[in-house]
Design a protein around this motif. Structure first.
Motif, mmCIF file in Angstrom:
data_model
loop_
_atom_site.group_PDB
_atom_site.id
_atom_site.type_symbol
_atom_site.label_atom_id
_atom_site.label_comp_id
_atom_site.label_asym_id
_atom_site.label_seq_id
_atom_site.Cartn_x
_atom_site.Cartn_y
_atom_site.Cartn_z
ATOM 1 N N GLN A 69 0.794 -1.227 0.000
ATOM 2 C CA GLN A 69 0.000 0.000 0.000
ATOM 3 C C GLN A 69 0.827 1.279 0.000
ATOM 4 O O GLN A 69 0.302 2.343 0.289
ATOM 5 C CB GLN A 69 -0.952 -0.009 1.209
ATOM 6 N N GLY A 70 2.117 1.153 -0.312
ATOM 7 C CA GLY A 70 2.951 2.348 -0.430
ATOM 8 C C GLY A 70 3.219 3.034 0.907
ATOM 9 O O GLY A 70 3.105 2.413 1.942
ATOM 10 N N PRO A 71 3.563 4.296 0.903
ATOM 11 C CA PRO A 71 3.394 5.230 -0.202
ATOM 12 C C PRO A 71 4.479 5.107 -1.281
ATOM 13 O O PRO A 71 4.322 5.630 -2.373
ATOM 14 C CB PRO A 71 3.467 6.600 0.476
ATOM 15 N N GLU A 72 5.580 4.407 -0.995
ATOM 16 C CA GLU A 72 6.626 4.231 -1.993
ATOM 17 C C GLU A 72 6.115 3.327 -3.123
ATOM 18 O O GLU A 72 5.386 2.380 -2.886
ATOM 19 C CB GLU A 72 7.874 3.581 -1.383
ATOM 20 N N HIS A 73 6.522 3.646 -4.344
ATOM 21 C CA HIS A 73 6.216 2.761 -5.474
ATOM 22 C C HIS A 73 7.437 1.881 -5.692
ATOM 23 O O HIS A 73 8.544 2.368 -5.847
ATOM 24 C CB HIS A 73 5.902 3.551 -6.745
ATOM 25 N N VAL A 74 7.230 0.565 -5.698
ATOM 26 C CA VAL A 74 8.309 -0.403 -5.800
ATOM 27 C C VAL A 74 8.333 -0.986 -7.212
ATOM 28 O O VAL A 74 7.306 -1.417 -7.726
ATOM 29 C CB VAL A 74 8.112 -1.544 -4.773
ATOM 30 N N ILE A 75 9.514 -0.994 -7.824
ATOM 31 C CA ILE A 75 9.722 -1.666 -9.109
ATOM 32 C C ILE A 75 10.597 -2.869 -8.818
ATOM 33 O O ILE A 75 11.661 -2.737 -8.208
ATOM 34 C CB ILE A 75 10.381 -0.730 -10.132
ATOM 35 N N PHE A 76 10.160 -4.050 -9.236
ATOM 36 C CA PHE A 76 10.867 -5.278 -8.878
ATOM 37 C C PHE A 76 10.869 -6.261 -10.034
ATOM 38 O O PHE A 76 10.174 -6.096 -11.028
ATOM 39 C CB PHE A 76 10.211 -5.917 -7.641
ATOM 40 N N GLY A 77 11.660 -7.299 -9.907
ATOM 41 C CA GLY A 77 11.744 -8.364 -10.898
ATOM 42 C C GLY A 77 11.753 -9.717 -10.221
ATOM 43 O O GLY A 77 11.454 -9.845 -9.036
ATOM 44 N N HIS A 78 12.121 -10.709 -10.974
ATOM 45 C CA HIS A 78 12.294 -12.080 -10.474
ATOM 46 C C HIS A 78 11.002 -12.725 -9.982
ATOM 47 O O HIS A 78 10.990 -13.416 -8.974
ATOM 48 C CB HIS A 78 13.384 -12.137 -9.403
ATOM 49 N N ASP A 79 9.935 -12.506 -10.691
ATOM 50 C CA ASP A 79 8.694 -13.264 -10.478
ATOM 51 C C ASP A 79 8.155 -13.578 -11.876
ATOM 52 O O ASP A 79 7.067 -13.165 -12.261
ATOM 53 C CB ASP A 79 7.683 -12.472 -9.652
ATOM 54 N N ALA A 80 8.955 -14.308 -12.635
ATOM 55 C CA ALA A 80 8.687 -14.540 -14.056
ATOM 56 C C ALA A 80 7.373 -15.264 -14.319
ATOM 57 O O ALA A 80 6.753 -15.058 -15.353
ATOM 58 C CB ALA A 80 9.841 -15.314 -14.682
ATOM 59 N N ARG A 81 6.934 -16.091 -13.401
ATOM 60 C CA ARG A 81 5.669 -16.794 -13.625
ATOM 61 C C ARG A 81 4.510 -15.823 -13.807
ATOM 62 O O ARG A 81 3.587 -16.083 -14.555
ATOM 63 C CB ARG A 81 5.346 -17.706 -12.446
ATOM 64 N N ARG A 82 4.558 -14.716 -13.098
ATOM 65 C CA ARG A 82 3.462 -13.733 -13.186
ATOM 66 C C ARG A 82 3.683 -12.718 -14.299
ATOM 67 O O ARG A 82 2.798 -11.930 -14.585
ATOM 68 C CB ARG A 82 3.294 -13.019 -11.856
ATOM 69 N N ARG A 83 4.883 -12.705 -14.861
ATOM 70 C CA ARG A 83 5.220 -11.779 -15.934
ATOM 71 C C ARG A 83 4.999 -10.332 -15.485
ATOM 72 O O ARG A 83 5.297 -9.984 -14.363
ATOM 73 C CB ARG A 83 4.477 -12.153 -17.201
ATOM 74 N N LEU A 84 4.456 -9.480 -16.337
ATOM 75 C CA LEU A 84 4.247 -8.077 -15.982
ATOM 76 C C LEU A 84 3.159 -7.955 -14.915
ATOM 77 O O LEU A 84 2.072 -8.489 -15.068
ATOM 78 C CB LEU A 84 3.841 -7.264 -17.212
ATOM 79 N N GLN A 85 3.482 -7.276 -13.826
ATOM 80 C CA GLN A 85 2.497 -7.000 -12.770
ATOM 81 C C GLN A 85 2.392 -5.484 -12.628
ATOM 82 O O GLN A 85 3.395 -4.808 -12.491
ATOM 83 C CB GLN A 85 2.938 -7.584 -11.430
ATOM 84 N N GLN A 86 1.179 -4.982 -12.646
ATOM 85 C CA GLN A 86 0.954 -3.555 -12.477
ATOM 86 C C GLN A 86 -0.074 -3.352 -11.376
ATOM 87 O O GLN A 86 -1.238 -3.722 -11.534
ATOM 88 C CB GLN A 86 0.469 -2.938 -13.787
ATOM 89 N N HIS A 87 0.388 -2.788 -10.265
ATOM 90 C CA HIS A 87 -0.457 -2.530 -9.106
ATOM 91 C C HIS A 87 -0.299 -1.051 -8.735
ATOM 92 O O HIS A 87 0.637 -0.396 -9.186
ATOM 93 C CB HIS A 87 -0.053 -3.433 -7.938
ATOM 94 N N PRO A 88 -1.193 -0.513 -7.916
ATOM 95 C CA PRO A 88 -1.118 0.920 -7.591
ATOM 96 C C PRO A 88 0.234 1.378 -7.033
ATOM 97 O O PRO A 88 0.682 2.477 -7.348
ATOM 98 C CB PRO A 88 -2.237 1.104 -6.565
#
Length: 89
Positions: A46-65
């Motif tokens: 729930q933030g407030p920081e926006h996190v950019i991450f990798g290494h969850d290839a099964r889910r591919r692109l994830q876009q959340h608030p």
């Protein structure tokens, strides 16, 4: 990132290994996780920081608030991507 835990209080191991939040609220770091059990941790952050991450290839692109997962299975024939971020102070 463990949802509900401030950035400054995050556990280093959780930061580098978390995949799912299980129904009991615990974090799962198992890379062989069952996607049908629990939720992607990023959907619960729930933030407030926006996190950019990798290494969850099964889910591919994830876009959340407040979190964006950038993993496209490049080691398995997918594309490799990069992100460019502009910070304003």
């Amino acid at each position: 990132m463990a949802p509900g835990v401030p950035l400054s209080a995050q556990n280093r191991s959780t930061l580098t290994r978390i995949r799912n939040i299980l129904p009991d609220g615990t974090a799962s770091a198992d890379h062989h996780y069952n996607q049908s059990v629990g939720w992607p941790w990023a959907s619960r952050w729930q933030g407030p920081e926006h996190v950019i991450f990798g290494h969850d290839a099964r889910r591919r692109l994830q876009q959340h608030p407040f979190a964006t997962g950038r993993s496209f299975q490049h080691n398995h024939g997918g594309i490799f991507c990069a992100s460019e971020c502009y910070l304003q102070y």
